[in-house]
Design an enzyme around this catalytic site. Structure first.
Site, PDB file in Angstrom:
ATOM      1  N   VAL A 291       0.846  -1.193   0.000  1.00 12.53           N
ATOM      2  CA  VAL A 291       0.000   0.000   0.000  1.00 12.53           C
ATOM      3  C   VAL A 291       0.879   1.240   0.000  1.00 12.53           C
ATOM      4  O   VAL A 291       1.682   1.433   0.923  1.00 12.53           O
ATOM      5  CB  VAL A 291      -0.929   0.034   1.233  1.00 12.53           C
ATOM      6  CG1 VAL A 291      -1.873   1.230   1.146  1.00 12.53           C
ATOM      7  CG2 VAL A 291      -1.716  -1.259   1.369  1.00 12.53           C
TER       8      VAL A 291
ATOM      9  N   ASN B 109      -2.410   4.293  -3.376  1.00  9.21           N
ATOM     10  CA  ASN B 109      -3.205   5.171  -2.529  1.00  9.21           C
ATOM     11  C   ASN B 109      -2.565   6.538  -2.298  1.00  9.21           C
ATOM     12  O   ASN B 109      -3.270   7.516  -2.046  1.00  9.21           O
ATOM     13  CB  ASN B 109      -3.444   4.490  -1.182  1.00  9.21           C
ATOM     14  CG  ASN B 109      -3.943   5.444  -0.118  1.00  9.21           C
ATOM     15  OD1 ASN B 109      -5.102   5.845  -0.110  1.00  9.21           O
ATOM     16  ND2 ASN B 109      -3.047   5.834   0.793  1.00  9.21           N
TER      17      ASN B 109
ATOM     18  N   TYR C  32      -6.287  19.200  -8.193  1.00  9.50           N
ATOM     19  CA  TYR C  32      -6.513  17.850  -7.675  1.00  9.50           C
ATOM     20  C   TYR C  32      -7.441  17.069  -8.606  1.00  9.50           C
ATOM     21  O   TYR C  32      -7.172  15.910  -8.945  1.00  9.50           O
ATOM     22  CB  TYR C  32      -7.111  17.944  -6.270  1.00  9.50           C
ATOM     23  CG  TYR C  32      -7.442  16.618  -5.635  1.00  9.50           C
ATOM     24  CD1 TYR C  32      -6.447  15.847  -5.027  1.00  9.50           C
ATOM     25  CD2 TYR C  32      -8.750  16.129  -5.629  1.00  9.50           C
ATOM     26  CE1 TYR C  32      -6.753  14.617  -4.443  1.00  9.50           C
ATOM     27  CE2 TYR C  32      -9.064  14.918  -5.051  1.00  9.50           C
ATOM     28  CZ  TYR C  32      -8.064  14.169  -4.458  1.00  9.50           C
ATOM     29  OH  TYR C  32      -8.370  12.957  -3.884  1.00  9.50           O
TER      30      TYR C  32
ATOM     31  N   LYS D 158      -6.671  13.533 -10.741  1.00 10.71           N
ATOM     32  CA  LYS D 158      -7.445  12.300 -10.590  1.00 10.71           C
ATOM     33  C   LYS D 158      -8.103  11.898 -11.907  1.00 10.71           C
ATOM     34  O   LYS D 158      -8.261  10.700 -12.181  1.00 10.71           O
ATOM     35  CB  LYS D 158      -8.488  12.480  -9.492  1.00 10.71           C
ATOM     36  CG  LYS D 158      -7.892  12.544  -8.090  1.00 10.71           C
ATOM     37  CD  LYS D 158      -7.151  11.270  -7.724  1.00 10.71           C
ATOM     38  CE  LYS D 158      -6.695  11.261  -6.283  1.00 10.71           C
ATOM     39  NZ  LYS D 158      -6.004   9.997  -5.905  1.00 10.71           N
TER      40      LYS D 158
END
Length: 233
Positions: free
Chosen positions: A10, A77, A143, A147
């Site tokens: 992760v 992540n 942001y 994404k």
């Protein structure tokens, strides 16, 4: 893919949603869980193996992939959020900073770990995305763009990695209750709930996880004649 007996890596796993992923993987019986973070000092969570990782540094990413060559599930992540309006004078610099982690960082880790997963019978990748890919929020302009780029990358990656039997799952979610969003006075999802739904989707061999009701509504609105992103309210 089943989480039980898998070896999980992760990124950004020392807190927030990343730590929730690591803990749920432990609960589901993963054989080993690596948690990548910039500074491993003081991190001591039973059952989790801290690994030095800076996703903005290619050599750091490659070193982590080499050290954790038994990985079968990669969770991309790691991410940062910065506030700024589209016409702010700082938007270009802000976008470069955010993309370096949220997009290029995801690309780096995916490229480094894809051969590892192939060697270990395919495995899976989970990419943590956001509902702002589909919902305009001007103050999150940089942001949102990062994404959206990560979503596009995920979609082009999926058919390619299918050839090596690697499952690619995109997690779409709204605001999650973590340190990153502590100053946002909006409804938030519980990280543990988001993670459970995502890993359930992974184990059901799905390609997308819509982890909260708001994101599900947004996705449905994309097919309307006047798509949901044209009506931000």
């Amino acid at each position: 893919m089943k989480v039980q007996k898998s070896v999980v890596f992760v990124t950004g796993g020392n807190r927030g949603l990343g730590l929730a992923f690591a803990r749920e993987a432990l609960h589901r019986g993963a054989a080993k869980i690596y948690v990548g973070m910039r500074n491993t000092n003081g991190f001591d969570v039973p059952g989790l193996v801290p690994v030095s990782l800076d996703v903005t540094d290619l050599e750091s990413v490659r070193a982590a992939a080499a050290a954790c060559s038994d990985t079968t599930l990669l969770v991309n992540n790691a991410g940062i959020g910065r506030l700024g309006l589209p016409l702010d004078s700082t938007m270009e610099a802000l976008s470069r900073e955010v993309f370096e982690t949220n997009y290029y960082g995801l690309v780096r880790t995916t490229q480094a770990f894809a051969p590892v997963l192939a060697k270990n019978n395919g495995g899976a990748i989970i990419n943590v995305l956001s509902d702002v890919t589909w919902r305009p929020v001007p103050i999150l302009s940089a942001y949102s763009a990062s994404k959206a780029a990560a979503w596009s990358f995920t979609n082009t990656l999926r058919p390619l990695l299918k050839e090596q039997r690697t499952q690619v799952l995109a997690l779409h979610v709204g605001v999650v209750d973590t340190d990153l969003t502590k100053d946002f006075n909006v409804p938030k999802s519980n990280p543990a709930t988001v993670v459970r739904r995502t890993l359930d989707a992974l184990e059901a061999n799905m390609e997308e996880a819509l982890a909260d009701e708001g994101t599900q509504v947004l996705k449905q609105g994309l097919s309307r004649e006047r798509a949901s992103y044209l009506d931000p309210a």
